[in-house]
Design a protein around this motif. Sequence first.
Motif, short mmCIF file in Angstrom:
data_model
loop_
_atom_site.label_atom_id
_atom_site.label_comp_id
_atom_site.label_asym_id
_atom_site.label_seq_id
_atom_site.Cartn_x
_atom_site.Cartn_y
_atom_site.Cartn_z
N LEU A 284 17.04 26.57 -65.40
CA LEU A 284 16.43 27.87 -65.16
C LEU A 284 15.11 27.72 -64.41
O LEU A 284 14.75 28.56 -63.58
CB LEU A 284 16.22 28.61 -66.47
CG LEU A 284 17.50 28.95 -67.27
CD1 LEU A 284 17.15 29.63 -68.58
CD2 LEU A 284 18.42 29.83 -66.44
N LEU A 285 14.36 26.64 -64.69
CA LEU A 285 13.14 26.37 -63.94
C LEU A 285 13.44 26.04 -62.49
O LEU A 285 12.73 26.48 -61.58
CB LEU A 285 12.38 25.21 -64.59
CG LEU A 285 11.57 25.52 -65.85
CD1 LEU A 285 10.95 24.23 -66.40
CD2 LEU A 285 10.48 26.54 -65.54
N ASP A 286 14.49 25.27 -62.26
CA ASP A 286 14.88 24.94 -60.89
C ASP A 286 15.24 26.20 -60.11
O ASP A 286 14.89 26.35 -58.93
CB ASP A 286 16.07 23.98 -60.90
CG ASP A 286 15.69 22.59 -61.39
OD1 ASP A 286 14.47 22.29 -61.39
OD2 ASP A 286 16.60 21.84 -61.80
N LEU A 287 15.95 27.13 -60.75
CA LEU A 287 16.29 28.39 -60.09
C LEU A 287 15.04 29.16 -59.72
O LEU A 287 14.94 29.74 -58.62
CB LEU A 287 17.18 29.23 -61.01
CG LEU A 287 17.60 30.61 -60.47
CD1 LEU A 287 18.50 30.46 -59.25
CD2 LEU A 287 18.30 31.43 -61.55
N ALA A 288 14.05 29.17 -60.63
CA ALA A 288 12.79 29.87 -60.36
C ALA A 288 12.05 29.25 -59.17
O ALA A 288 11.51 29.97 -58.32
CB ALA A 288 11.91 29.85 -61.61
N ARG A 289 12.07 27.93 -59.08
CA ARG A 289 11.37 27.27 -57.97
C ARG A 289 12.08 27.53 -56.64
O ARG A 289 11.44 27.81 -55.63
CB ARG A 289 11.30 25.76 -58.24
CG ARG A 289 10.45 25.38 -59.43
CD ARG A 289 10.23 23.87 -59.49
NE ARG A 289 9.60 23.46 -60.75
CZ ARG A 289 10.24 22.96 -61.79
NH1 ARG A 289 11.56 22.76 -61.70
NH2 ARG A 289 9.59 22.63 -62.89
#
Length: 510
Positions: A284-289
Amino acid sequence: MGIKIAVRFAAFTRVLTLLLQAVFNAVIPDHTADAFSPPRLEDPLLLDSLVEMLFGGLSRWDAEHFLFIAERGYLYEHNFAFFPLFPVTLRTLAGILLWPLAGILTARGRLLLAVVLANFVFSVIAAVALYRLGCLVLGERRLALLSSLLFCLSPANVFLAAGYSESLFAVLTFSGLWMLEGGCPFTASVLLGLATATRANGLVNVGFLLYLPLRWGLVQAIAVSKGAGGLKRSHHYILISLRFLFTATLGSAIIMIPFAAFQYYGYQTFCTPSLLPDTISSALLDLARVKGYRIPDAKGLFPSWCTSRPPLLYSYIQDVYWDVGFLRYFQLKQIPNFLLALPMATLGVAAIKSYISANRDLCLRLGLWGDQLKPQTDIPSGYHNPKVFVYMVHLTVLLGFGVFCMHVQVLTRFLASSSPVIYWFSAHLLLCYEPLLKEDGPSPDGGRQDRMDRHPRLLRADSGVLPHNPLTWLLFHGRTCSPITRWVLGYFISYWLIGLALHCNFLPWT
């Protein structure tokens, strides 16, 4: 009889919608769209592939936001464009009613199944609530029934079935207005407050809590002026004024509190954050970045909207993420979207024009004097009756805002889930211009009794003669219908079917 007809037809159209979306989703390849698509963090279980195959078409576009919020909560800033009651409902159904399926369905699968069950029930109840509301406001059961049946064929049908909040909003709005017209302002306020917790445009319903108690107060004041005198009359006037102020103030507060509470929750989440990024899943952090989504970060910088007065996260998201604003959509490249919204806009303008033309003096008086204040038995029935005035104003506000301040293609589902006038006016057109439905119109062989003898499925309603289900009757006799009937039913059914085919495959629609 009317409720049974509405329930049966609503249930039938819901089942048909689910079957059609499954067929369209299987036959038409999905379009690769730049839409919100969070990663699936659970491994599929036994029935996940089957549920996805049958109902995956209901999870497209904004439905992904609702499903994500129901599963993960409000993680990304732009998730706050979607109000909480619908995802909370899905999470509750998936966690309680569908909990026995946890061993064979992931949370995502159970949430998708919850969408099917919830929107099925909400749509059926909304059809009944619209019928009940129409009986009170229009004063004609046949017009109310036909309006309810048209709702079952709504041009926004795909959004009433998909993982969107339209069906929940419709049932809460129509039920709230039904309660309000029935003299239950507190119950109405609670239902309309829940509507605001579902969609932001529920705030507009405050107008009903201000107008209808004022109208009731004037009716009572006129009755007092013709009866009691002197000090007793003044005492009654004071009581009427206090009752109006209390009802309007309390009702308006109940409707607005959910919006304010949700904005406060957004402020607490992003402007006084306690969440650290390392507590969030790496996927989910990768998607945000990659996508540039903002997440709450106790060690990061506060968003710019936190210093605004008032700090409205919803307005910020509409402005920055969706570029919503006055006349922003008036661009040449948006002409196709304006054409998509044109039938609904035309229907809305025609409804407003027809009502104003028939009630010019009433509209100039804002519906607060004259026929509006006559005893109930003296008020004319039908679409043009004085009680429809406030609903016409409501439609006018929504139509103007939708055309000038929103992504205009959303207008179809925006009005179809919010305004009963769309269905009242459409039913009014059918009853006025369709010979098969005219109570006194000539039949091909001569009289009204001949028509009943030739068609045993016709029944006598409170006034006039109608089939048990007038819409199925018209559909089976489509070749002999009037042009107006063909236009209305053609618009409703074509948008229903085309919307299913396109939306369920990530193709652009309303």
